[in-house]
Design an enzyme around this catalytic site. Structure first.
Site, mmCIF file in Angstrom:
data_model
loop_
_atom_site.group_PDB
_atom_site.id
_atom_site.type_symbol
_atom_site.label_atom_id
_atom_site.label_comp_id
_atom_site.label_asym_id
_atom_site.label_seq_id
_atom_site.Cartn_x
_atom_site.Cartn_y
_atom_site.Cartn_z
ATOM 1 C CG ASP A 1 2.971 9.031 5.804
ATOM 2 O OD1 ASP A 1 3.482 8.494 5.035
ATOM 3 O OD2 ASP A 1 2.319 9.207 5.124
ATOM 4 N NE ARG B 1 18.437 5.394 -19.446
ATOM 5 C CZ ARG B 1 19.302 3.995 -18.811
ATOM 6 N NH1 ARG B 1 19.342 3.194 -17.572
ATOM 7 N NH2 ARG B 1 19.143 3.253 -19.672
ATOM 8 C CG MET C 1 5.519 5.512 1.583
ATOM 9 S SD MET C 1 6.352 3.510 2.959
ATOM 10 C CE MET C 1 5.765 2.702 2.552
ATOM 11 N N GLY C 2 4.411 9.103 1.690
ATOM 12 C CA GLY C 2 3.231 9.969 2.208
ATOM 13 C C GLY C 2 2.125 9.718 1.122
ATOM 14 C CD GLU D 1 2.812 6.524 -0.474
ATOM 15 O OE1 GLU D 1 2.406 5.050 -1.169
ATOM 16 O OE2 GLU D 1 2.190 6.508 1.372
ATOM 17 N NE ARG E 1 16.324 2.173 -17.633
ATOM 18 C CZ ARG E 1 15.412 3.048 -18.968
ATOM 19 N NH1 ARG E 1 14.707 3.712 -19.729
ATOM 20 N NH2 ARG E 1 16.506 2.306 -20.139
ATOM 21 N NE ARG F 1 6.859 1.362 7.667
ATOM 22 C CZ ARG F 1 5.094 0.693 6.637
ATOM 23 N NH1 ARG F 1 4.676 2.050 6.071
ATOM 24 N NH2 ARG F 1 4.892 -0.947 6.564
HETATM 25 O O1 F6P Z 1 2.391 4.372 7.339
HETATM 26 C C1 F6P Z 1 2.708 5.298 6.397
HETATM 27 C C2 F6P Z 1 2.672 4.404 5.185
HETATM 28 O O2 F6P Z 1 3.899 4.533 5.614
HETATM 29 C C3 F6P Z 1 2.453 5.191 4.358
HETATM 30 O O3 F6P Z 1 3.087 6.557 3.785
HETATM 31 C C4 F6P Z 1 2.530 4.582 3.275
HETATM 32 O O4 F6P Z 1 0.685 4.648 2.308
HETATM 33 C C5 F6P Z 1 1.955 2.801 4.496
HETATM 34 O O5 F6P Z 1 2.095 2.976 5.448
HETATM 35 C C6 F6P Z 1 2.051 1.622 3.620
HETATM 36 O O6 F6P Z 1 1.500 0.737 4.117
HETATM 37 P P1 F6P Z 1 1.536 -0.334 4.631
HETATM 38 O O7 F6P Z 1 2.765 -0.956 5.119
HETATM 39 O O8 F6P Z 1 0.399 -1.300 4.767
HETATM 40 O O9 F6P Z 1 2.210 -1.198 2.667
#
Ligand code: F6P
Length: 367
Positions: A147, A182, A189-190, A242, A286, A295
């Protein structure tokens, strides 16, 4: 003299952690530096973050084997190029008022004979690290979170790899979006900070970016999409963090409840937007949530380099006894800042400087 250093990763995993550990170990065990530093090092990896330090029974061989890994150069030799964390991680809060395990943790730190502990973590984990510092432990923090919302550092490990993943996933989605004409709503994430959406959106040139720092109006999103249709754009991509919120509403939560630090899991805002567009237009929509794909995978060259610099810096800080501080990148230099400063507030997008609140995109400024 020998200095025994524990190292652990805590919170969400990301690319760059293993590179940090690799270079921390290589720097610590460099024989040529022993006389200059006046000490030799022994590095002990703690398995599964705080959980390992709470659960380990230092007087039991089997338990030591389960929760710790003596880190030598031959053990970490290939780690720099792999994603995630080879030490494992958990989202446990040792100071959880409902189940406080901090005393066990502190006892184990002492029983393991640690002279210092390096914690690779984000805001929550480094807040725990700071509390341990106040309890008298010799700790060093290394910033890590995709993040990139920690203060007082220009970089946190994992961010660049995640931006690259989002960018290349959007490249892929463009192909199918274009074929079918579409709209794709892509959720990245964030939680509180929109850096991932903003920078990946900028890199991939998506027309609409929605971030947590500025509540969006769904009608405006629809208007922007319609005006793209009018100019005969075949397809559109909306990239949303998110944690972005429709004006007047709260963040959209997942059903999974909360993590060890009491934060709700976020997810679903992209689905909400997709449904609204579908309801109010004749466009085909979609929704794709990239979730943990962001990640995964191998670290980018930048994350490997930053991991290397952060790992080496942590050992230098131990030599200089700079405890209670976090390694930090500032204006291209590696330095350190007090942990307290880094965790006090989140590093959020300065909307006025970087975000166009009318057309929901980046302002053409260098980030
Ligand atoms: O580490 C931060 C993060 O990647 C956030 O962006 C995300 O909301 C969260 O972790 C998700 O966590 P987990 O891996 O526990 O589902």
């Amino acid at each position: 003299m020998k200095t025994k250093v524990g190292v652990l990763s805590s919170g969400g995993d990301c690319a760059g952690i293993n590179s940090t550990i690799h270079w921390l170990v290589f720097s610590a065990l460099d024989k040529d530096l022993v006389s200059r530093r006046g000490t030799m090092f022994e590095i002990l990896g703690i398995v599964d973050g705080w959980k390992g330090l709470i659960e380990v029974r230092p007087d039991k061989k089997e338990s030591l084997k389960r929760w710790t890994i003596p880190l030598k150069t031959d053990v970490v030799r290939t780690w720099a190029r792999s994603g995630g964390t080879r030490l494992g991680t958990t989202r446990i809060n040792p100071f959880d008022p409902a189940n406080d395990k901090s005393e066990d943790l502190i006892k184990n730190y002492k029983k393991l004979g640690l002279d210092a502990l390096v914690v690779i973590g984000g805001t929550d984990s480094l807040a725990v690290t700071y509390k341990l510092y106040k309890e008298g432990l010799k700790v060093i923090g290394i910033p890590k979170t995709i993040d990139r919302d920690l203060s007082d550092t220009d970089y946190t490990l994992g961010f660049d790899s995640a931006v690259n993943i989002i960018t290349s996933d959007i490249d892929r989605l463009r192909v199918t979006a274009g074929s079918h004409s579409r709209v794709f709503v892509v959720e990245c994430m964030g939680r509180k900070a929109g850096w991932l959406a903003l920078e990946a959106g900028e890199a991939s040139g998506v027309p609409i970016i929605l971030i947590p720092e500025h509540d969006f109006v769904i009608d405006r999103v629809i208007e922007l999409l319609k005006s793209r249709k009018r100019t005969f754009e075949r397809y559109s991509i909306v990239l949303v963090s998110e944690g972005a919120k429709p004006r007047g509403m709260e963040e959209i939560l997942e059903k999974r409840g909360r993590d060890g630090f009491g934060h709700y899991y976020l997810g679903g805002v992209g689905g909400f937007i997709a449904e609204e567009i579908q309801k109010h237009t004749n466009m085909e929509v979609r929704y794709v949530a990239l979730r943990h794909l962001q990640r995964g995978g191998a670290p980018t060259a930048y994350d490997r380099r930053m991991g290397r610099k952060f790992g080496v810096a942590a050992i230098d800080m131990i030599v200089n006894e700079d405890f209670g501080r976090m390694v930090s990148l500032q204006h291209g230099d590696i330095t350190s800042v007090p942990l307290k400063k880094a965790i006090d507030r989140l590093h959020l997008v300065d909307v006025e400087k970087f975000y166009n609140t009318k057309d929901y995109k980046t302002l053409d400024q260098i980030l």
